[in-house]
Write a protein that holds these residues in place. Structure first.
Motif, mmCIF file in Angstrom:
data_model
loop_
_atom_site.group_PDB
_atom_site.id
_atom_site.type_symbol
_atom_site.label_atom_id
_atom_site.label_comp_id
_atom_site.label_asym_id
_atom_site.label_seq_id
_atom_site.Cartn_x
_atom_site.Cartn_y
_atom_site.Cartn_z
ATOM 1 N N ILE A 118 0.850 -1.187 0.000
ATOM 2 C CA ILE A 118 0.000 0.000 0.000
ATOM 3 C C ILE A 118 0.888 1.241 0.000
ATOM 4 O O ILE A 118 1.819 1.353 0.809
ATOM 5 N N TYR A 119 0.556 2.185 -0.876
ATOM 6 C CA TYR A 119 1.299 3.438 -0.990
ATOM 7 C C TYR A 119 0.339 4.611 -0.778
ATOM 8 O O TYR A 119 -0.891 4.457 -0.895
ATOM 9 N N ALA A 120 0.954 5.783 -0.522
ATOM 10 C CA ALA A 120 0.214 7.049 -0.468
ATOM 11 C C ALA A 120 0.953 8.062 -1.327
ATOM 12 O O ALA A 120 2.198 8.115 -1.324
ATOM 13 N N SER A 121 0.189 8.874 -2.051
ATOM 14 C CA SER A 121 0.796 9.934 -2.868
ATOM 15 C C SER A 121 -0.048 11.196 -2.742
ATOM 16 O O SER A 121 -1.261 11.128 -2.524
ATOM 17 N N TRP A 122 0.580 12.324 -2.839
ATOM 18 C CA TRP A 122 -0.090 13.620 -2.819
ATOM 19 C C TRP A 122 0.705 14.591 -3.669
ATOM 20 O O TRP A 122 1.808 14.288 -4.151
ATOM 21 N N LYS A 123 0.159 15.764 -3.853
ATOM 22 C CA LYS A 123 0.695 16.713 -4.826
ATOM 23 C C LYS A 123 2.137 17.073 -4.510
ATOM 24 O O LYS A 123 2.979 17.179 -5.419
ATOM 25 N N GLU A 124 2.454 17.312 -3.260
ATOM 26 C CA GLU A 124 3.795 17.766 -2.890
ATOM 27 C C GLU A 124 4.811 16.635 -2.910
ATOM 28 O O GLU A 124 6.010 16.865 -2.740
ATOM 29 N N ARG A 125 4.364 15.396 -3.072
ATOM 30 C CA ARG A 125 5.251 14.227 -3.032
ATOM 31 C C ARG A 125 5.564 13.805 -4.463
ATOM 32 O O ARG A 125 4.653 13.566 -5.279
ATOM 33 N N GLU A 126 6.877 13.701 -4.785
ATOM 34 C CA GLU A 126 7.267 13.378 -6.149
ATOM 35 C C GLU A 126 6.960 11.930 -6.494
ATOM 36 O O GLU A 126 6.523 11.629 -7.597
ATOM 37 N N ARG A 127 7.193 11.031 -5.554
ATOM 38 C CA ARG A 127 6.931 9.621 -5.835
ATOM 39 C C ARG A 127 6.141 9.027 -4.676
ATOM 40 O O ARG A 127 6.179 9.531 -3.546
ATOM 41 N N PRO A 128 5.397 7.933 -4.909
ATOM 42 C CA PRO A 128 4.562 7.331 -3.853
ATOM 43 C C PRO A 128 5.382 6.960 -2.618
ATOM 44 O O PRO A 128 6.548 6.572 -2.724
ATOM 45 N N TYR A 129 4.703 7.095 -1.481
ATOM 46 C CA TYR A 129 5.339 6.793 -0.187
ATOM 47 C C TYR A 129 4.789 5.461 0.320
ATOM 48 O O TYR A 129 3.570 5.298 0.510
ATOM 49 N N GLU A 130 5.684 4.517 0.542
ATOM 50 C CA GLU A 130 5.260 3.180 0.979
ATOM 51 C C GLU A 130 4.775 3.211 2.423
ATOM 52 O O GLU A 130 5.453 3.738 3.310
ATOM 53 N N ILE A 131 3.619 2.593 2.657
ATOM 54 C CA ILE A 131 3.063 2.534 4.027
ATOM 55 C C ILE A 131 3.268 1.145 4.624
ATOM 56 O O ILE A 131 3.828 0.995 5.707
ATOM 57 N N MET A 132 2.841 0.091 3.924
ATOM 58 C CA MET A 132 2.955 -1.256 4.480
ATOM 59 C C MET A 132 2.760 -2.292 3.384
ATOM 60 O O MET A 132 2.220 -1.988 2.306
ATOM 61 N N SER A 133 3.197 -3.504 3.683
ATOM 62 C CA SER A 133 2.917 -4.659 2.836
ATOM 63 C C SER A 133 1.844 -5.502 3.499
ATOM 64 O O SER A 133 1.833 -5.680 4.722
ATOM 65 N N VAL A 134 0.937 -6.021 2.694
ATOM 66 C CA VAL A 134 -0.132 -6.881 3.198
ATOM 67 C C VAL A 134 0.298 -8.329 3.007
ATOM 68 O O VAL A 134 0.483 -8.786 1.865
ATOM 69 N N THR A 135 0.475 -9.058 4.088
ATOM 70 C CA THR A 135 0.945 -10.436 4.026
ATOM 71 C C THR A 135 -0.235 -11.411 4.017
ATOM 72 O O THR A 135 -1.390 -11.030 4.232
ATOM 73 N N SER A 136 0.081 -12.665 3.770
ATOM 74 C CA SER A 136 -0.961 -13.700 3.780
ATOM 75 C C SER A 136 -1.563 -13.858 5.175
ATOM 76 O O SER A 136 -2.768 -14.111 5.330
ATOM 77 N N LEU A 137 -0.719 -13.704 6.206
ATOM 78 C CA LEU A 137 -1.240 -13.799 7.576
ATOM 79 C C LEU A 137 -2.202 -12.653 7.874
ATOM 80 O O LEU A 137 -3.199 -12.835 8.580
#
Length: 560
Positions: A118-137
């Motif tokens: 999962i990423y987040a992006s906004w106008k002031e951010r040049e590239r997406p910011y990683e928040i977390m990975s969703v695992t099988s667990l």
């Protein structure tokens, strides 16, 4: 046995206590938590589970659950689940605290290494910011695949970020400050009203304490049951004692209410602001512990009040009025049992409190039993004499050997029982000294006030006295005293003159028995001696005088 008296006993007990405490699993702070809606991040999860779950929060607000396998802690003692939680929460806070245009915020996921990230992006951010990975667990929480889980988490994460961002706006903070001020004003008024009521109760308590009459059990001189003033005094004492106990309970309850009001307001204010909401989360576990403690406290106080009501009900029951011969004895025993029941009730509620707290903290039950066994062994060694005191005290109460207010003799010690419990018995002797006797040394007791007492007098008269006349005078004085209205209540049966009991060098011994009310043998005997002295003088009867014959022999032999 010398081992138990040496310094090694202390070392042995300390080691035993340390081993006991080491068996108890102390909960670790962090992210090892049960499922949602539980006391997250503060209680230890099921130690038998291969995986652990935890809640991701933003400004103290629950967002979603994540899962991780149970692995060993790092060098700082932090579990893997804690490290992952901290990483995700720090990234969310970074987004909230950045120069973020909420209108341009986008949250999405991309597949990376076969897992949705999962990423987040906004106008002031040049590239997406990683928040977390969703695992099988993580996906197994809702029973879906990782991509479906990522799709469900995207709106939750976005809504959480937008809410956290809005709560940092100046208008929102002004509104919350106004609410906090109103709350503080309200609790100030509430505390003032409670304090005013406390002052009223305090004044009433002082008046009741000053006007309380002496307890009938503290009066060595019993009153006839038909004495209206005595009965009214007893009823007045019982009623005032009830009022004092209820007044004390009310004042203590109001004091606790003040603490609850202040604590609740503080708790609510912490939740108003995003910067302090995390501390409110910490207090949630403390809240449950406080609620349990307050409940146990009030339960204990109500139990003590119930015991007091039970005691006063026994003292005021019709049984005592119909049976005046046993009324005082029953009152003494009821009072003593009430004090002992109070001590037992306090210990029982304390044990319940400890067990409940350990259960809330999810301390392993097997550890509790093992530690309890070792602690019991340590306590049995350390408090061996105390256990003997308690057991002896229990049998004293069951057998009704004596009660508070009795006059007893224990070995060489005599006095009135002022206080007794399962551990000690305290006597006040005739010199006013308070004697404390451990119950374990009480092997035989002479109770001088259980049921009835007796005057046992042997009166020595001169050898030249007319024996029949002396016996007649002794009997007449006793019977006259028995018919005297001032003393007839204290003499239970007509006095019995046994006759000539002794013939020795001091004179003729005439013995008499006078059965009296409990503890009244001494004043009755003093009054009887006074009257008998007057009667002896009127009849020219002399008391016996010790006689001794001296013989002289000549030790010199005359030679003729």
């Amino acid at each position: 046995m010398r081992f138990l008296k040496s310094k090694y006993q202390v070392i042995f007990l300390i080691i035993l206590m340390i081993l006991s405490l080491s068996l108890i699993t102390v909960p670790k702070a962090g992210g090892q938590v049960p499922p949602v809606n539980s006391l997250n991040n503060f209680l230890t999860p099921d130690q038998d589970s291969a995986i652990v779950q935890a809640t991701v929060r933003l400004d103290g607000q629950e967002l979603f659950q994540i899962t991780a396998p149970r692995v060993s802690d790092d060098e700082n003692g932090n579990p893997a689940i804690n490290r992952r939680i901290r990483k995700i929460e720090n990234r969310l806070l970074f987004i909230v605290n950045s120069n973020l245009d909420v209108n341009t915020l986008q949250v999405f996921y991309q597949i990376k290494n076969n897992l949705p990230v999962i990423y987040a992006s906004w106008k002031e951010r040049e590239r997406p910011y990683e928040i977390m990975s969703v695992t099988s667990l993580d996906a197994e929480i809702d029973g879906v695949d990782p991509e479906s889980q990522a799709t469900e988490l995207i709106p939750i994460i976005k809504e959480g970020i937008l809410q956290a961002k809005s709560e940092r706006h100046s208008d929102f903070l002004k509104q919350k400050f106004a609410m906090a001020f109103s709350l503080l004003l309200g609790i100030s008024i509430a505390i003032a009203l409670v304090s005013y009521r406390q002052k009223q109760l305090k004044k009433k308590w002082e008046i009741l304490s000053e006007n309380i009459p002496s307890h009938p059990l503290n009066d060595d001189k019993p009153k006839p049951i038909t004495d209206v003033n005595s009965e009214q005094s007893n009823q007045e004492f019982i009623e005032i004692k009830k009022q004092i106990n209820w007044n004390t309970f009310q004042r203590q309850a109001l004091q606790i209410l003040k603490i609850i009001i202040v604590y609740t307001a503080f708790f609510i204010i912490l939740g108003l602001f995003p910067q302090t909401r995390y501390y409110q989360l910490i207090l949630r576990t403390i809240n449950i512990l406080l609620i349990i403690t307050i409940f146990i406290y009030f339960s204990n106080r109500l139990t003590l009040l119930f015991i007091d009501r039970f005691m006063t009900a026994l003292e005021d029951s019709s049984f005592f009025i119909v049976n005046p011969d046993v009324s005082r004895r029953s009152s003494l025993r009821a009072y003593t049992l009430a004090q002992t029941l109070k001590s037992i009730a306090i210990v029982v509620w304390l044990i319940i409190w400890i067990i409940t707290i350990l259960a809330v903290l999810k301390v392993n039950s097997a550890s509790i039993l093992a530690a309890g066994g070792l602690i019991s062994l340590a306590l049995s060694i350390m408090f061996n004499d105390l256990i003997k005191d308690i057991l002896t005290g229990v049998f004293i109460l069951i057998d009704d050997q004596f009660a508070v207010g009795d006059v007893i003799t224990i070995g060489q010690l005599s006095g009135k029982v002022e206080n007794m419990n399962l551990r000690i018995t305290q006597l006040r002797n005739t010199n006013g000294n308070l004697i404390t006797v451990p119950n374990r040394i009480i092997t035989s007791v002479e109770n001088l006030s259980n049921g009835w007492s007796q005057v046992d007098l042997t009166l020595n008269v001169d050898y030249y006295t007319d024996v029949d006349q002396a016996i007649q005078v002794v009997n007449e004085v006793a019977q006259t005293m028995n018919q005297d209205p001032d003393w007839s209540f204290y003499i239970l049966e007509p006095p019995t003159v046994l006759g000539v009991d002794e013939l020795n060098h001091t004179g003729i011994g005439i013995r008499i028995f006078i059965k009296t009310q409990p503890l009244q043998q001494w004043p009755v005997a003093r009054e009887y001696r006074r009257r008998l002295k007057i009667a002896f003088d009127q009849n020219n009867i002399s008391i016996g005088i010790p006689q001794q014959n001296i013989q002289f022999t000549n030790s010199h032999r005359i030679n003729q």
